[in-house]
Write a protein that holds these residues in place. Sequence first.
Motif, PDB file in Angstrom:
ATOM      1  N   LEU A  29       0.942  -1.088   0.057  1.00 30.18           N
ATOM      2  CA  LEU A  29      -0.115  -0.136  -0.125  1.00 30.18           C
ATOM      3  C   LEU A  29       0.821   1.280  -0.044  1.00 30.18           C
ATOM      4  O   LEU A  29       0.513   2.170  -0.669  1.00 30.18           O
ATOM      5  CB  LEU A  29      -0.877  -0.034   1.164  1.00 30.18           C
ATOM      6  N   ASN A  30       1.955   1.250   0.878  1.00 30.17           N
ATOM      7  CA  ASN A  30       2.796   2.256   0.732  1.00 30.17           C
ATOM      8  C   ASN A  30       3.625   2.449  -0.473  1.00 30.17           C
ATOM      9  O   ASN A  30       3.833   3.529  -1.218  1.00 30.17           O
ATOM     10  CB  ASN A  30       3.830   2.193   2.006  1.00 30.17           C
ATOM     11  N   ARG A  31       4.020   1.347  -1.040  1.00 30.01           N
ATOM     12  CA  ARG A  31       4.820   1.495  -2.285  1.00 30.01           C
ATOM     13  C   ARG A  31       3.988   1.773  -3.495  1.00 30.01           C
ATOM     14  O   ARG A  31       4.505   2.560  -4.442  1.00 30.01           O
ATOM     15  CB  ARG A  31       5.479   0.151  -2.469  1.00 30.01           C
ATOM     16  N   TYR A  32       2.932   1.090  -3.470  1.00 32.92           N
ATOM     17  CA  TYR A  32       2.053   1.311  -4.954  1.00 32.92           C
ATOM     18  C   TYR A  32       1.360   2.639  -4.690  1.00 32.92           C
ATOM     19  O   TYR A  32       1.138   3.359  -5.978  1.00 32.92           O
ATOM     20  CB  TYR A  32       1.435   0.255  -5.399  1.00 32.92           C
ATOM     21  N   PHE A  33       0.967   2.816  -3.751  1.00 34.34           N
ATOM     22  CA  PHE A  33      -0.301   4.026  -3.666  1.00 34.34           C
ATOM     23  C   PHE A  33       0.139   4.907  -2.644  1.00 34.34           C
ATOM     24  O   PHE A  33      -0.570   6.053  -2.657  1.00 34.34           O
ATOM     25  CB  PHE A  33      -1.507   3.448  -3.018  1.00 34.34           C
ATOM     26  N   HIS A  34       1.432   5.288  -2.273  1.00 38.04           N
ATOM     27  CA  HIS A  34       1.885   6.222  -1.281  1.00 38.04           C
ATOM     28  C   HIS A  34       1.117   6.581  -0.234  1.00 38.04           C
ATOM     29  O   HIS A  34       1.023   7.867   0.077  1.00 38.04           O
ATOM     30  CB  HIS A  34       2.158   7.299  -2.245  1.00 38.04           C
TER      31      HIS A  34
END
Length: 236
Positions: free
Chosen positions: A156-161
């Motif tokens: 969630l952090n990596r793909y959607f910031h």
Amino acid sequence: MKPYVIYHMTASIDGRITGPWMRNEGQREIEEYYYEVNRAYQADAYMCGRVTMQGSFAGTDVPDTSPYQDLHFDREDYIADADHGYFAVSVDTHGRVNWQDSCIHDSDPGYDNAHIIEILCESVSDAYLGFLRDRKISYLFCGKETLDEEMMLEKLNRYFHIRKLMNEGGAVLGGSFAKKHLIDELSIVVSPVLAGGTDSTLVSDVMMTDPEFWKLESAEPFGQGGVHLVYKRKQQ
């Protein structure tokens, strides 16, 4: 890197989060305060389990996946809209929620127009993946047969910031996060009700006995007997 996770729930004095008491006339004030707090956090995303998503946003109808029965998809993440800016994370490991659109439609601005991200296990059917792709709904694979919470947060952090995530998932999802020490902050809106019974409690299946784990940040009374408790995780 994982998002900052806030577990935000309404509970009775004795820790129940479901049951007939939630339909009491006086509960309306508690609910309005809960949603006010939700908006004030200004999170990048909110997360709920399948049952909550169906009950609150999608309905309980079974999705019609018959048009996609002959399709096959590799178990690769599908990112339909990484730059939407606000997201609804649906933990639906077996693929059962009957979404009609790629975004939530709700009268509350704290939930409305959030792009849906389905959290799936690799055992999900190809037909359901086709169903999601047809609606341009993003999905992430987070585990083969059971949910891998750490993987989900990292993706969630990596793909959607997503930097700040509201976990509003209920006892099972809250419990799985608590058990793995993935909650950074507890936000509990306490209703002045003793519910009793056997309905769900704040968390399930957690063995956490260390009284030094949480620090009380604030305890704010509101309305006719409500209290908003905020605990933050101490540095471990």
